[in-house]
Design a protein around this motif. Sequence first.
Motif, PDB file in Angstrom:
ATOM      1  N   THR A 101       0.732  -1.637  -0.058  1.00  0.00           N
ATOM      2  CA  THR A 101      -0.207   0.447   0.126  1.00  0.00           C
ATOM      3  C   THR A 101       0.615   1.553   0.194  1.00  0.00           C
ATOM      4  O   THR A 101       1.741   1.229   1.149  1.00  0.00           O
ATOM      5  CB  THR A 101      -0.365   0.140   1.293  1.00  0.00           C
ATOM      6  OG1 THR A 101      -2.109  -0.968   1.445  1.00  0.00           O
ATOM      7  CG2 THR A 101      -2.189   1.290   0.973  1.00  0.00           C
ATOM      8  N   TYR A 102       0.365   2.171  -0.772  1.00  0.00           N
ATOM      9  CA  TYR A 102       0.975   3.150  -1.181  1.00  0.00           C
ATOM     10  C   TYR A 102       0.517   4.531  -1.267  1.00  0.00           C
ATOM     11  O   TYR A 102      -0.365   4.866  -1.377  1.00  0.00           O
ATOM     12  CB  TYR A 102       2.404   2.956  -1.979  1.00  0.00           C
ATOM     13  CG  TYR A 102       2.260   2.938  -3.621  1.00  0.00           C
ATOM     14  CD1 TYR A 102       1.320   4.559  -4.414  1.00  0.00           C
ATOM     15  CD2 TYR A 102       1.816   1.705  -3.643  1.00  0.00           C
ATOM     16  CE1 TYR A 102       1.470   3.516  -5.969  1.00  0.00           C
ATOM     17  CE2 TYR A 102       1.538   1.239  -5.226  1.00  0.00           C
ATOM     18  CZ  TYR A 102       1.173   2.024  -6.141  1.00  0.00           C
ATOM     19  OH  TYR A 102       0.640   1.742  -7.213  1.00  0.00           O
ATOM     20  N   GLN A 103       1.220   5.715  -1.089  1.00  0.00           N
ATOM     21  CA  GLN A 103       0.755   6.611  -2.222  1.00  0.00           C
ATOM     22  C   GLN A 103       1.115   8.134  -3.258  1.00  0.00           C
ATOM     23  O   GLN A 103       2.166   7.713  -2.663  1.00  0.00           O
ATOM     24  CB  GLN A 103       0.697   8.238  -0.505  1.00  0.00           C
ATOM     25  CG  GLN A 103       0.206   7.344   0.883  1.00  0.00           C
ATOM     26  CD  GLN A 103       0.074   8.211   1.918  1.00  0.00           C
ATOM     27  OE1 GLN A 103       0.286   9.611   1.793  1.00  0.00           O
ATOM     28  NE2 GLN A 103      -0.392   8.201   3.166  1.00  0.00           N
ATOM     29  N   VAL A 104       0.473   8.026  -3.564  1.00  0.00           N
ATOM     30  CA  VAL A 104       0.868   8.999  -5.042  1.00  0.00           C
ATOM     31  C   VAL A 104       0.155  10.476  -5.164  1.00  0.00           C
ATOM     32  O   VAL A 104      -0.949  10.393  -4.835  1.00  0.00           O
ATOM     33  CB  VAL A 104       0.230   7.217  -6.303  1.00  0.00           C
ATOM     34  CG1 VAL A 104      -1.101   7.597  -6.289  1.00  0.00           C
ATOM     35  CG2 VAL A 104       0.853   8.441  -7.691  1.00  0.00           C
ATOM     36  N   THR A 105       1.493  11.325  -5.313  1.00  0.00           N
ATOM     37  CA  THR A 105       0.301  12.032  -5.545  1.00  0.00           C
ATOM     38  C   THR A 105       1.065  12.822  -7.240  1.00  0.00           C
ATOM     39  O   THR A 105       1.929  12.246  -7.747  1.00  0.00           O
ATOM     40  CB  THR A 105       1.396  13.251  -5.244  1.00  0.00           C
ATOM     41  OG1 THR A 105       1.246  12.670  -3.496  1.00  0.00           O
ATOM     42  CG2 THR A 105       0.692  15.074  -4.923  1.00  0.00           C
ATOM     43  N   CYS A 130       3.852   5.894   4.996  1.00  0.00           N
ATOM     44  CA  CYS A 130       4.565   4.092   3.883  1.00  0.00           C
ATOM     45  C   CYS A 130       5.019   5.129   2.898  1.00  0.00           C
ATOM     46  O   CYS A 130       5.664   6.360   2.537  1.00  0.00           O
ATOM     47  CB  CYS A 130       2.956   4.437   3.423  1.00  0.00           C
ATOM     48  SG  CYS A 130       2.147   5.212   2.739  1.00  0.00           S
ATOM     49  N   PRO A 131       5.578   4.540   1.742  1.00  0.00           N
ATOM     50  CA  PRO A 131       5.723   4.114   0.219  1.00  0.00           C
ATOM     51  C   PRO A 131       5.326   5.320  -0.051  1.00  0.00           C
ATOM     52  O   PRO A 131       3.841   5.765  -0.514  1.00  0.00           O
ATOM     53  CB  PRO A 131       6.072   3.413  -0.753  1.00  0.00           C
ATOM     54  CG  PRO A 131       5.881   2.631   0.578  1.00  0.00           C
ATOM     55  CD  PRO A 131       5.205   2.736   1.628  1.00  0.00           C
ATOM     56  N   TRP A 132       5.469   6.510  -0.781  1.00  0.00           N
ATOM     57  CA  TRP A 132       5.294   7.836  -1.571  1.00  0.00           C
ATOM     58  C   TRP A 132       5.546   8.304  -2.600  1.00  0.00           C
ATOM     59  O   TRP A 132       7.163   8.235  -3.112  1.00  0.00           O
ATOM     60  CB  TRP A 132       5.221   8.994  -0.560  1.00  0.00           C
ATOM     61  CG  TRP A 132       5.144  10.354  -0.675  1.00  0.00           C
ATOM     62  CD1 TRP A 132       3.181  10.648  -2.007  1.00  0.00           C
ATOM     63  CD2 TRP A 132       5.113  11.836  -0.615  1.00  0.00           C
ATOM     64  NE1 TRP A 132       3.717  11.651  -1.851  1.00  0.00           N
ATOM     65  CE2 TRP A 132       3.830  12.582  -1.450  1.00  0.00           C
ATOM     66  CE3 TRP A 132       5.652  12.068   0.445  1.00  0.00           C
ATOM     67  CZ2 TRP A 132       4.227  14.184  -1.561  1.00  0.00           C
ATOM     68  CZ3 TRP A 132       6.110  13.376   0.525  1.00  0.00           C
ATOM     69  CH2 TRP A 132       5.112  14.166  -0.911  1.00  0.00           C
ATOM     70  N   MET A 167      13.039  19.203   1.830  1.00  0.00           N
ATOM     71  CA  MET A 167      12.130  19.288   3.830  1.00  0.00           C
ATOM     72  C   MET A 167      10.849  17.776   3.485  1.00  0.00           C
ATOM     73  O   MET A 167      10.566  17.816   4.638  1.00  0.00           O
ATOM     74  CB  MET A 167      11.116  20.714   3.811  1.00  0.00           C
ATOM     75  CG  MET A 167      12.348  22.037   3.898  1.00  0.00           C
ATOM     76  SD  MET A 167      11.613  23.149   4.006  1.00  0.00           S
ATOM     77  CE  MET A 167      10.869  22.958   6.085  1.00  0.00           C
ATOM     78  N   ALA A 168      10.028  17.765   2.220  1.00  0.00           N
ATOM     79  CA  ALA A 168       9.639  16.687   2.055  1.00  0.00           C
ATOM     80  C   ALA A 168       9.732  15.845   2.381  1.00  0.00           C
ATOM     81  O   ALA A 168       9.473  14.435   2.106  1.00  0.00           O
ATOM     82  CB  ALA A 168       8.375  16.825   0.455  1.00  0.00           C
ATOM     83  N   GLY A 169      11.643  15.434   2.072  1.00  0.00           N
ATOM     84  CA  GLY A 169      12.604  14.105   1.986  1.00  0.00           C
ATOM     85  C   GLY A 169      12.078  13.113   0.390  1.00  0.00           C
ATOM     86  O   GLY A 169      11.944  11.803   0.742  1.00  0.00           O
ATOM     87  N   LEU A 170      12.039  14.247  -0.090  1.00  0.00           N
ATOM     88  CA  LEU A 170      12.103  12.995  -1.503  1.00  0.00           C
ATOM     89  C   LEU A 170      13.332  13.540  -2.523  1.00  0.00           C
ATOM     90  O   LEU A 170      14.300  14.370  -2.352  1.00  0.00           O
ATOM     91  CB  LEU A 170      11.075  13.922  -2.219  1.00  0.00           C
ATOM     92  CG  LEU A 170       8.967  14.006  -1.836  1.00  0.00           C
ATOM     93  CD1 LEU A 170       8.252  14.994  -2.304  1.00  0.00           C
ATOM     94  CD2 LEU A 170       8.490  12.576  -1.789  1.00  0.00           C
ATOM     95  N   LEU A 200       9.494  11.265  -8.087  1.00  0.00           N
ATOM     96  CA  LEU A 200      10.401  11.852  -6.977  1.00  0.00           C
ATOM     97  C   LEU A 200       9.089  10.859  -5.601  1.00  0.00           C
ATOM     98  O   LEU A 200       8.696  10.370  -5.760  1.00  0.00           O
ATOM     99  CB  LEU A 200       9.552  13.440  -6.583  1.00  0.00           C
ATOM    100  CG  LEU A 200      10.597  14.817  -7.136  1.00  0.00           C
ATOM    101  CD1 LEU A 200       9.510  15.681  -6.308  1.00  0.00           C
ATOM    102  CD2 LEU A 200      11.978  15.046  -6.520  1.00  0.00           C
ATOM    103  N   ILE A 201      10.073  10.284  -4.792  1.00  0.00           N
ATOM    104  CA  ILE A 201       9.975   8.992  -4.004  1.00  0.00           C
ATOM    105  C   ILE A 201      10.483   9.403  -2.883  1.00  0.00           C
ATOM    106  O   ILE A 201      11.394  10.017  -3.055  1.00  0.00           O
ATOM    107  CB  ILE A 201      10.365   7.885  -4.872  1.00  0.00           C
ATOM    108  CG1 ILE A 201      12.149   7.601  -4.779  1.00  0.00           C
ATOM    109  CG2 ILE A 201       9.509   7.771  -5.786  1.00  0.00           C
ATOM    110  CD1 ILE A 201      13.317   6.076  -4.619  1.00  0.00           C
TER     111      ILE A 201
END
Length: 379
Positions: A101-105, A130-132, A167-170, A200-201
């Motif tokens: 399960t992951y998040q995607v923007t 979680c993975p993004w 800052m978003a950790g990407l 970006l991840i």
Amino acid sequence: MKIGVWNIRGMNKEFKQHEIVDFFTSNKLDIMGINETRVRFPNFNSVRKRGFKHFKVLHNYDYHSNGRLWVIWNKASLVVTALSSGVQWVHLQIEAPGCVTYQVTFVYGLNSLEGRVDLWTFLKGIQPTCPWVCLGDFNCMRSLDERISNTAANLQALVDFNDAISMAGLEDMVTHGFAFTWTNKQEDGDRKWMKLDRVLINTEWAAVLPHSYADSLAAGVSDQSPLVVHIPSTEVPRPKQFRFLNCWAQDPSFPEIIKEVWQERIYGCSMYKLVQHLKVAKQHLKVLHHKTYSSLTERAKKKMCELQDCQGKLQRDPMNAALMLEEKELCLQYCNLKNAELSAACQRAKAHGIQMMDANTSYFFAKMAVRGVVVILAR
């Protein structure tokens, strides 16, 4: 699992809609973000029914009347939950079989430096555990190396973008293909190239899905390259179910294998000894299958090539006794392989037929109709 995103630069025209659907199907995508649709909200239903009636659709019309962002998918097994939306983003959670399960923007940044402030603020504030993955058209570059242009770059835009990413950790996902994702398509010295689209991840994604990567593809009918993210399955493959093939029983070594297995001394009750004998026999039969009966179609084709080659040699040397014996042996081997292939195919067809008929599907009723059986259904 595959995720796509594409700035299509307007899709009111029918051929653009066909381009999107073709891109989705040809790349075997599971979900796709569409940027810059230019479909106004009153036209949303008509466009969806005309080109996307087989897809589920999310959008951000609540924040912009032009439908800057659409997200489409068509798999019933894909569970998509909307977490947040804005003028420049649609943020989702995705659950799919065989994948974490992951998040995607999906992102479509505004053209102005001031307009993108809200996007940077949003990205810095998510911080999921979680993975993004965050992908799309950011309308901004990370460095001067990502552009070819005669005009000066806005250095403050680069600083703001890199600050937001940090800052978003990407970080950038490994991406293959086209380095510059946008061009103004002007001629001669007025042509500009930039990398405005990227994937970006976060660190969790890199740790859990280290083998994922992205492709930057040709722009086609748009002025921007589509991106495709490849996510390897995390599902542990199940061992193949053991099925006895009737062709094994025709093999000359089969009786000796069974005799040898049953002569092994096993202690215990009768049922235990039977089960253990069957387990040992299964292992021996797997070895026999791998050596002689795996990939029957390919083996048969290869044997036919050998037979034809031998027959060609016989044409040049018709009285060669060794070649005559070789031809006879190759012909026998080829026939045995084809018979085994046919036997295995018949078994698979029969097993499929039993499964389908047990399910009382249309296949079952069609078979009954062919046999002239009248099926009466109780009301």
